[in-house]
Design a protein around this motif. Structure first.
Motif, PDB file in Angstrom:
ATOM      1  N   ILE A  22       0.861  -1.179   0.000  1.00  0.00           N
ATOM      2  CA  ILE A  22       0.000   0.000   0.000  1.00  0.00           C
ATOM      3  C   ILE A  22       0.899   1.231   0.000  1.00  0.00           C
ATOM      4  CG2 ILE A  22      -1.914  -1.153   1.179  1.00  0.00           C
ATOM      5  CD1 ILE A  22      -1.123   0.391   3.708  1.00  0.00           C
ATOM      6  N   ILE A  23       0.388   2.322  -0.502  1.00  0.00           N
ATOM      7  CA  ILE A  23       1.145   3.571  -0.557  1.00  0.00           C
ATOM      8  C   ILE A  23       0.559   4.531   0.468  1.00  0.00           C
ATOM      9  CG2 ILE A  23       1.928   5.463  -2.035  1.00  0.00           C
ATOM     10  CD1 ILE A  23       2.870   2.709  -2.996  1.00  0.00           C
ATOM     11  N   VAL A  24       1.394   4.975   1.403  1.00  0.00           N
ATOM     12  CA  VAL A  24       0.960   5.905   2.447  1.00  0.00           C
ATOM     13  C   VAL A  24       1.996   7.014   2.581  1.00  0.00           C
ATOM     14  CG1 VAL A  24      -0.345   4.195   3.765  1.00  0.00           C
ATOM     15  CG2 VAL A  24       2.066   4.547   4.262  1.00  0.00           C
ATOM     16  N   ASP A  40      -3.332   8.000   4.445  1.00  0.00           N
ATOM     17  CA  ASP A  40      -3.537   7.691   3.031  1.00  0.00           C
ATOM     18  C   ASP A  40      -3.143   8.879   2.179  1.00  0.00           C
ATOM     19  OD1 ASP A  40      -4.513   5.092   2.986  1.00  0.00           O
ATOM     20  OD2 ASP A  40      -6.579   5.708   3.278  1.00  0.00           O
ATOM     21  N   LEU A  41      -2.709   8.612   0.979  1.00  0.00           N
ATOM     22  CA  LEU A  41      -2.455   9.683   0.027  1.00  0.00           C
ATOM     23  C   LEU A  41      -3.794  10.154  -0.535  1.00  0.00           C
ATOM     24  CD1 LEU A  41       0.589   8.145  -1.847  1.00  0.00           C
ATOM     25  CD2 LEU A  41       0.622   9.973  -0.171  1.00  0.00           C
ATOM     26  N   GLY A  43      -6.882  10.654  -2.683  1.00  0.00           N
ATOM     27  CA  GLY A  43      -7.443   9.802  -3.725  1.00  0.00           C
ATOM     28  C   GLY A  43      -7.250   8.319  -3.475  1.00  0.00           C
ATOM     29  N   GLU A  44      -6.500   7.963  -2.450  1.00  0.00           N
ATOM     30  CA  GLU A  44      -6.262   6.562  -2.099  1.00  0.00           C
ATOM     31  C   GLU A  44      -7.020   6.249  -0.815  1.00  0.00           C
ATOM     32  OE1 GLU A  44      -4.067   4.524  -3.841  1.00  0.00           O
ATOM     33  OE2 GLU A  44      -3.588   6.131  -5.229  1.00  0.00           O
ATOM     34  N   SER A  45      -7.542   5.062  -0.698  1.00  0.00           N
ATOM     35  CA  SER A  45      -8.168   4.655   0.573  1.00  0.00           C
ATOM     36  C   SER A  45      -7.779   3.208   0.844  1.00  0.00           C
ATOM     37  CB  SER A  45      -9.687   4.816   0.513  1.00  0.00           C
ATOM     38  OG  SER A  45     -10.213   4.010  -0.507  1.00  0.00           O
ATOM     39  N   GLN A  46      -6.499   3.028   1.101  1.00  0.00           N
ATOM     40  CA  GLN A  46      -5.976   1.690   1.318  1.00  0.00           C
ATOM     41  C   GLN A  46      -5.861   1.336   2.793  1.00  0.00           C
ATOM     42  OE1 GLN A  46      -2.528   0.829  -1.088  1.00  0.00           O
ATOM     43  NE2 GLN A  46      -3.128   2.370  -2.564  1.00  0.00           N
TER      44      GLN A  46
END
Length: 71
Positions: A22-24, A40-41, A43-46
């Motif tokens: 995941i990208i954080v 979260d970045l 636009g991301e909801s990981q």
């Protein structure tokens, strides 16, 4: 990376743990307690409650790799 648990296709009772990338963004880091604050970045909801983050040994982990958790 986070831990993802799936059921084995061959043995429905067996649980397989694998790593998922995941990208954080790291927001803060406390050197005394060695805790990090991440988010979260846009636009991301990981991230979600209950995810188990892989911290120790994460440099040797690849996306989708089967892992074993040692306590």
């Amino acid at each position: 990376y986070v831990v993802e648990t799936k059921t084995s296709k061959e043995d429905k009772k067996k649980k397989i743990k694998s790593a998922r990338k995941i990208i954080v963004e790291r927001v803060a880091n406390n050197r005394e307690t060695r805790e990090s604050v991440i988010k979260d970045l846009p636009g991301e909801s990981q991230l979600s409650e209950g995810l188990q983050l892989i911290v120790k040994g994460s440099r040797g982990v690849k996306n989708g790799m089967e892992i074993e958790i040692k306590k």
